[in-house]
Design a protein around this motif. Structure first.
Motif, PDB file in Angstrom:
ATOM      1  N   ALA A 198      -0.754  -4.294  -3.278  1.00 46.25           N
ATOM      2  CA  ALA A 198      -1.906  -4.940  -2.439  1.00 46.25           C
ATOM      3  C   ALA A 198      -1.809  -6.777  -2.171  1.00 46.25           C
ATOM      4  O   ALA A 198      -2.235  -7.097  -1.303  1.00 46.25           O
ATOM      5  CB  ALA A 198      -3.488  -4.631  -3.024  1.00 46.25           C
ATOM      6  N   THR A 208     -11.988  -4.493   1.096  1.00 44.89           N
ATOM      7  CA  THR A 208     -11.314  -3.136   0.894  1.00 44.89           C
ATOM      8  C   THR A 208     -10.421  -3.433   2.546  1.00 44.89           C
ATOM      9  O   THR A 208      -9.857  -2.222   2.202  1.00 44.89           O
ATOM     10  CB  THR A 208     -12.355  -2.145   1.292  1.00 44.89           C
ATOM     11  OG1 THR A 208     -12.758  -1.837   2.653  1.00 44.89           O
ATOM     12  CG2 THR A 208     -12.843  -2.489   0.360  1.00 44.89           C
ATOM     13  N   THR A 220      -6.703  -3.343   1.622  1.00 47.25           N
ATOM     14  CA  THR A 220      -5.696  -1.965   0.693  1.00 47.25           C
ATOM     15  C   THR A 220      -4.881  -1.091   1.470  1.00 47.25           C
ATOM     16  O   THR A 220      -6.117  -0.567   2.828  1.00 47.25           O
ATOM     17  CB  THR A 220      -7.075  -1.498  -0.270  1.00 47.25           C
ATOM     18  OG1 THR A 220      -8.090  -0.804   0.902  1.00 47.25           O
ATOM     19  CG2 THR A 220      -7.770  -2.282  -1.125  1.00 47.25           C
ATOM     20  N   VAL A 224      -3.521   3.120  -1.549  1.00 45.03           N
ATOM     21  CA  VAL A 224      -3.412   1.833  -3.124  1.00 45.03           C
ATOM     22  C   VAL A 224      -5.154   2.211  -3.292  1.00 45.03           C
ATOM     23  O   VAL A 224      -5.547   2.256  -4.202  1.00 45.03           O
ATOM     24  CB  VAL A 224      -3.845   0.066  -2.195  1.00 45.03           C
ATOM     25  CG1 VAL A 224      -4.285  -1.053  -3.663  1.00 45.03           C
ATOM     26  CG2 VAL A 224      -2.078  -0.273  -2.751  1.00 45.03           C
ATOM     27  N   GLN A 226     -12.368   3.204   1.233  1.00 43.25           N
ATOM     28  CA  GLN A 226     -11.346   2.194   2.131  1.00 43.25           C
ATOM     29  C   GLN A 226     -11.485   1.299   3.725  1.00 43.25           C
ATOM     30  O   GLN A 226     -11.319   0.633   4.088  1.00 43.25           O
ATOM     31  CB  GLN A 226     -10.527   3.363   2.022  1.00 43.25           C
ATOM     32  CG  GLN A 226      -8.976   2.138   2.615  1.00 43.25           C
ATOM     33  CD  GLN A 226      -7.846   2.062   2.747  1.00 43.25           C
ATOM     34  OE1 GLN A 226      -8.121   3.540   4.013  1.00 43.25           O
ATOM     35  NE2 GLN A 226      -7.357   1.575   3.666  1.00 43.25           N
TER      36      GLN A 226
END
Ligand SMILES: Nc1ncnc2c1ncn2[C@@H]1O[C@H](COP(=O)(O)OP(=O)(O)OP(=O)(O)O)[C@@H](O)[C@H]1O
Ligand SMILES: [Mg+2]
Lengths: 280, 372, 301
Positions: free
Chosen positions: A255, C127, C130, C134, C175
């Motif tokens: 990330a 978020t 990500t 992830v 997400q």
């Protein structure tokens, strides 16, 4: 009297909003906190301790172990290369096609535009099976070209950049004509610089979707050595329970580029996401 | 030698004919203004010289060369646009330099480029802004950058499409003078498009008045003001515009007169037009006066007196129209709603054939180059 | 490059050659993109049709014989496909409304002048950093039946066939929050401040203001988001593979999961037929997406 009351009410409302904001932040941050906690804590000890909300037996070397021993370094390299190839490719093909649609007259232009837009109906999820066969027939399984070539052009890029080009004022185009710019000169020295905001947004979209890809690299590779970082994460979650923190640390590493992007290109990221709203 | 020649040039956009059968010679070194109302085709004419629009039919030459098929970059011209069309992402220096580097085949050596850019910047007083971008300049400065980008090419012809219309009134007046000065200094042909007659009158060596895609008259500013070739030019040039009234030509005891529904007035005429010819007479406000004796002139009622400081305009309703007469400094001001009679200076009344709208006066020989 | 810019139709011969050159250049510029589109977007569609018209024999030996559309019909009416369709549909139902409501809640909460609001805005956007993979690993720490923090919460249990898909879908909801937040916030900030003042003067309370002024004004953004979230739901794959592998049993196998078929239990013909089913589904959604996209651009934002 009324003034004091209003004042009080406003302070009460402010307090209420802060409470809401903090509560929502907890909902969003708790999963991330859990990831970090689990990445650093020793897996078995953490479970045995009854999953407390604090570090248990921290293993600070977990990131270097994930990077070096669990193959993340190689996976990151492949992700970086594939993402870079896709971004450069999409930039070039989109700018050129957008230029043709915005500034040139050529036969079957409208039909070709329909062909471009029509690809929106055929995302990789639909064509997955067939493209895997094509790649296999080409001998491109487990290769950079296999991972990137199907994504070297995108309708969204052509569409957005064409919009940017069409916003170039007519008089500016005329001035460039009189100055003596040829098409390539005009494209790279006038049109592209002027469309920079749109192109910036598009590149953000391009980066996000290339970096975050999962379905395609999962199916276009079958050797560990060709895993992108997203696919490596899956492999890591299927290992022994006492090594699960490698997967958690890996997720943090995977990330990181996006976190940096969010920090340094927040404006482009927001406009990119608003323009294209891609899968992340 | 002529710098630009239109020979029966027509430009059509599908059904719309923007320029129709235009013939016009722009003499080498002159300041030619194309003047006309919005949509008359003057920009189209200019853009054809630049090569930005193709000629539908006819022949267009720059110097001695027919340029119908010559691409813009190979024509020896430079153009200043209404919006200035500066490259927003380039510095002033790069903007000015652009015509010298964009075309690879005619690209100049760096030293010479540098020198020319500097010279152009010097002429327009831009040397201290060279490293700014257009967004960091005032409107007037941007306009000068556009001019510098044009003169840096040292073209045979300068083309300008309403270059002053984005400036405020004061700056416009000042820049007008600077443009005339620039023209004098460079000695190059200017073709300048505007719909503003003040610009045309103050800057032009010659004006070409255009309406509906056709050239109406070409001549020096004083010429088109004094001897309009047709009714359109008569009404277009001058502010406030000429008064017009239709009537019939007759010969009376005191010579030729125009007989109208609201009275008659004498004209000194040179035409051979027979009595009974329907005409439209046009008279400038300064050539009309309030009658001091009874029985003469056109009768009407005063609607308003406009005070402009240095002069007064009397607006009188005559028949179904409002006529304007300029009052001299000593003239008394009639009261509103007074009945007045307006007289016409016989030597200054312009007569036009009611049918063709052409000037009747046979002494009005067409200005050299064009008449229609 | 020797051609010049611009140029409208003309009859003169010299210009004609220029026109031809411009046409060639246009095609030249288009060609790279077109090559990719043909090879990896349109040709595969042909391949899919071709694959679904042929049926592999049991051992995959020799060329599969032509069987006509029967395989497509069989597949698309079969229980496997219907289950995938149902699960994909349920995934939309779980993620789209909840995602929109939470996104609006976040944006409304963060769209005010308070000290430190930028910090909250950054948290709410976070978020988007990500990927699905992830996010799935993150939810692995929460809902994994052996090591997850909530492994004992029954309605989050991935072992429960009735709740597993819902549990997985929460990872997508989470997400998507960043994206939804960013877009709704942008829409809220585009509402002119005078609106607020005018409605306050008209005596609207905050709730009525929200329903009668705010919601209609941000509805284009919400519609757009709804389409995007539907597309995301249709594309759900990584979270299934990482969290449940389609299980328990086949309870969380979405359409795409069945097509990608990581265990390799379906024949090529079946998967190709299912892909055609997904294509029709996608086409409907993409048409809506394109309509919205061109409209948005038309608004000039
Ligand atoms: N590219 C084009 N396509 C179609 N019609 C055009 C085009 N350019 C100009 N025209 C038409 O040709 C006519 C003349 O236009 P032109 O721009 O030359 O007017 P103009 O005299 O410059 O007016 P203005 O003072 O408003 O700039 C107008 O009727 C216009 O609508
Ligand atoms: Mg014009």
């Amino acid at each position: 009297m009324t003034l004091g009351e209003g004042h009080l009410r406003r302070r009460f409302a402010t307090f209420g909003w802060y409470t809401t904001l903090v509560a929502l932040s907890v909902v969003i941050l708790f999963p991330i906190y859990m990831l970090v906690l689990r990445a650093i804590s020793s897996p078995i000890a953490f479970i045995n301790a009854g999953q407390p909300l604090r570090l248990v037996d921290p293993e600070w070397d977990i990131f270097s172990r994930a990077w070096n021993d669990a193959g993340l370094a190689r996976a990151m390299l492949i992700s970086v290369v594939v993402t870079a190839v896709i971004m450069v490719g999409q930039f070039l093909t989109s700018v050129m096609a957008a230029y043709a649609f915005a500034f040139l007259e050529f036969p079957f232009k409208r039909l070709m535009f329909a062909v471009v837009i029509g690809t929106l109906l055929l995302p990789i999820e639909v064509t997955l099976i067939a493209n895997v066969r094509t790649i296999r027939d080409l001998g491109w399984l487990n290769s950079v070209q296999g991972l990137s070539v199907p994504f070297l052009a995108t309708a969204l890029g052509i569409f957005l950049i064409r919009q940017g080009f069409m916003a170039v004022p007519r008089e500016l185009r005329d001035a460039a004509t009189l100055d003596g710019f040829g098409h390539l000169g005009f494209m790279f020295r006038v049109a592209v610089p002027l469309a920079k905001p749109v192109i910036g947004s598009f590149l953000v979209i391009s980066f996000l979707s290339a970096w975050n890809q999962y379905v395609w690299p999962r199916n276009a590779t079958d050797e560990g050595a060709w895993q992108t970082v997203q696919i490596a994460l899956r492999t890591l979650t299927t290992t022994r329970v006492d090594e699960l923190n490698l997967a958690f640390a890996g997720a943090i590493i995977a990330a990181l580029p996006l976190v940096l992007l969010l920090i340094f290109f927040q404006r482009q990221m927001v406009s990119g996401l608003t323009a294209g709203a891609v899968k992340g | 030698m002529s710098a630009v020649t239109f020979d029966e040039v027509t430009k059509a956009f599908g059904e719309t004919v923007a320029v129709e059968n235009m013939s016009l010679e722009v003499i080498d070194g002159e300041f030619m203004v194309l003047l006309g109302p919005s949509g008359c085709g003057k920009s189209t004419a200019l853009r054809m010289i630049a090569g930005l629009e193709e000629v539908t039919s006819g022949m267009l030459s720059i110097g001695n060369q027919v340029v119908n098929d010559i691409p813009p970059r190979e024509r020896d011209i430079a153009m200043v646009f209404q919006s200035y069309a500066l490259y927003p992402h380039m510095t002033v220096r790069k903007n000015i330099e652009s015509p010298l580097v964009a075309n690879k085949r005619t690209r100049l050596a760096p030293a010479e480029r540098e020198q020319r850019v500097h010279e152009a910047a010097e002429i327009l007083g831009l040397t201290e802004y060279m490293d700014r971008k257009p967004g960091e300049l005032s409107g007037g400065q941007r306009q000068r950058v556009a001019l510098a980008r044009a003169i840096v090419r040292r073209p045979q012809v300068f083309l300008m499409d309403e270059p002053l219309s984005n400036l405020d009134a004061k700056l416009r007046t000042q820049t007008r003078l600077e443009l005339v000065e620039l023209h004098r200094r460079l000695g190059t042909t200017f073709v300048y498009v505007t719909h503003d007659q003040v610009e045309a009158m103050t800057m032009a060596d010659r004006i070409a008045i255009i309406s509906d895609g056709r050239v109406q008259q070409v001549g020096r500013p004083q010429e088109v003001y004094d001897r309009p070739e047709n009714l359109f030019v008569a009404q277009f040039i001058g502010s406030p515009p000429m008064n017009t009234i239709s009537g019939t030509l007759t010969t009376g005891s005191s010579g030729r007169t125009v007989q109208t529904a609201v009275g008659s007035f004498a004209v000194s005429d040179g035409t051979g037009a027979p009595d009974g010819t329907p005409v439209v007479a046009a008279v400038r406000p300064e050539h009309m006066a309030v009658a001091t004796t009874d029985g003469a002139g056109l009768s009407g009622t005063v609607e308003n007196i406009e005070m402009l400081g240095h002069e007064r305009h009397l607006l009188a309703r005559v028949d179904d129209r409002v006529m304007v007469a300029r009052l001299g400094p000593e003239d008394p001001s009639p009261a509103i709603h007074d009945r007045v009679a307006l007289t016409v200076d016989p030597d200054r009344a312009h007569l036009f054939d009611a049918a063709t709208t052409r000037r009747l006066d046979d002494s009005a020989v067409a200005a050299p180059g064009n008449a229609r | 490059m020797t051609t010049t810019l611009g140029g409208a139709p003309d009859r003169a011969p010299k210009r004609t050659s220029q026109k031809v050159r411009e046409g060639l250049l246009g095609w030249l510029f288009l060609l790279p993109a077109l090559a990719v589109f043909v090879a990896f977007f349109y040709y595969p569609l042909y391949l899919l049709v071709d694959m679904s018209l042929h049926r592999e024999n049991r051992f995959g030996i020799g060329d599969p014989p032509y069987v006509g559309p029967s395989q497509i019909v069989d597949t698309l009416t079969g229980s496997d496909f219907i289950e995938g369709l149902t699960n994909s549909g349920l995934y939309m139902v779980y993620t789209v409304p909840l995602g929109l409501v939470l996104g609006v809640l976040l944006a409304v909460a963060a769209n005010r002048r308070l000290r430190g609001i930028r910090v909250f805005q950054t948290i709410f956007s976070s978020t988007v950093a990500t990927s699905v993979a992830v996010a799935s690993v993150i939810f692995f720490t929460l809902v994994n039946p052996e090591v997850g923090y909530f492994k004992d919460v029954s309605w989050l249990s991935l072992d429960n066939p009735d709740w597993a898909l819902f549990s997985v879908s929460l990872s997508s909801v989470w997400q998507n929050l960043g994206l939804t937040f960013i877009i709704v916030l942008a829409a809220l900030q585009a509402i002119p401040a005078e609106m607020e003042e005018a409605s306050a003067l008209d005596g609207y309370g905050p709730l009525r203001h929200f329903w009668q002024i705010t919601v209609p004004l941000i509805s284009p953004a919400l519609l757009f988001l709804a389409v995007v979230l539907v597309v995301h739901a249709l594309q759900a794959y990584a979270q299934i593979e990482l969290l449940t592998n389609g299980g328990p049993g086949t309870a969380t196998e979405t359409l795409l999961y069945k097509i990608a078929d990581p265990q390799g239990i379906r024949s090529i013909g079946t998967k190709a037929s299912m892909s055609l089913g997904l294509f029709v589904l996608t086409a409907v959604v993409a048409a809506a997406q394109y309509g919205l996209l061109s409209k948005r651009v038309h608004y000039g934002d």
